[in-house]
Design an enzyme around this catalytic site. Structure first.
Site, mmCIF file in Angstrom:
data_model
loop_
_atom_site.group_PDB
_atom_site.id
_atom_site.type_symbol
_atom_site.label_atom_id
_atom_site.label_comp_id
_atom_site.label_asym_id
_atom_site.label_seq_id
_atom_site.Cartn_x
_atom_site.Cartn_y
_atom_site.Cartn_z
ATOM 1 N N LYS A 148 -6.382 21.658 -24.649
ATOM 2 C CA LYS A 148 -5.444 20.956 -23.762
ATOM 3 C C LYS A 148 -4.109 20.699 -24.470
ATOM 4 O O LYS A 148 -3.046 20.980 -23.927
ATOM 5 C CB LYS A 148 -6.058 19.634 -23.294
ATOM 6 N N ASP A 166 -6.073 17.802 -17.546
ATOM 7 C CA ASP A 166 -6.564 16.502 -18.015
ATOM 8 C C ASP A 166 -7.421 15.894 -16.907
ATOM 9 O O ASP A 166 -7.708 16.545 -15.899
ATOM 10 C CB ASP A 166 -5.390 15.580 -18.390
#
Ligand code: SF4
Length: 240
Positions: A148, A166
């Site tokens: 991420k 997320d």
């Protein structure tokens, strides 16, 4: 003389388990609806920006590392004075782990994060000439940097059309649904394959801000949602 036996208390009937309503999961929206959804998100916010404050790719990388399990607001409060004295890997190394820890003490997991910031700064100086590398594999080996974080840095600092997923984007994607999957990595791969090309670069920002402020976790703002007519979420909220 016979004594009267007290009447035993009546047993209360056992509570029957309440059956949860079965809500059929809707199929993801089709290509035309996806196009329309992103067109509306773009119209509402033509140039979406990250809420983390940074000065260059290095401070962006540090800010994203610090933002794990912390709000952008709390990270910005801590990084404003930190970046004023250390906005390059060299300066961060010179500052040292203890001082970095003092700057970020208000952020969760600050001990580990201070260690990681110093360790990644050292790698950037020793292996990348003090620059943040543009290759995903070089980013993902840095301490505290996962898929991420690497995706956010590639997208925001270098304009690569990645869609870092997320908790907000994961929820939004599964709710509308844009792409349905059980993990963030799978949702990311799915979104990167199906989001129309002209919207791919900014999709991360649009979806994250949309999840933060409209399609919120506990009580989504469906009555004011700009894509309510396209969304197939079966448990939309109604106006009070
Ligand atoms: S209508 Fe409600 S559930 Fe659907 S996207 Fe909008 S805020 Fe989220």
């Amino acid at each position: 003389m016979r004594t009267r036996q007290p009447t035993p208390p009546k047993k209360s009937p056992r509570a029957k388990p309440v059956a949860k309503p079965i809500v059929a999961l809707p199929a993801p929206v089709g290509a035309a609806e996806r196009e329309e959804i992103f067109a509306r998100l773009r119209a509402a916010d033509p140039e979406p920006k990250a809420e983390l404050v940074y000065r260059n790719p290095f401070t962006l990388l540090v800010a994203v590392v610090l933002s794990a399990q912390a709000t952008d607001k709390s990270v910005n409060l801590a990084t404003a004075p930190l970046f004023a004295v250390a906005d390059t890997p060299d300066k961060m190394l010179a500052l040292g782990e203890e001082r970095v820890r003092d700057f970020i003490r208000t952020i969760g997991l600050f001990n580990t994060k201070a260690k990681n910031v110093i360790a990644l700064s050292r790698i950037l100086v020793e292996r990348h000439g003090g620059e943040v590398p543009r290759a995903r594999e070089d980013l993902e080996v840095l301490p505290g940097v996962g898929t991420k974080t690497a995706s956010v840095v590639l997208n925001v600092a270098f304009g690569v059309p990645t869609i870092a997923v997320d908790t907000h984007i994961f929820r939004v994607s599964n709710r509308i649904p844009l792409f349905v999957a059980p993990t963030t990595d799978k949702v990311q791969a799915g979104l990167e394959a199906i989001v129309p090309e002209p919207y791919r670069l900014n999709a991360h920002h649009w979806l994250i801000l949309f999840g933060r402020y409209i399609c919120k976790a506990r009580k989504p703002e469906c009555p004011v949602c700009p894509i309510a007519d396209l969304c197939r979420y079966p448990m939309k909220t109604v106006a009070a």
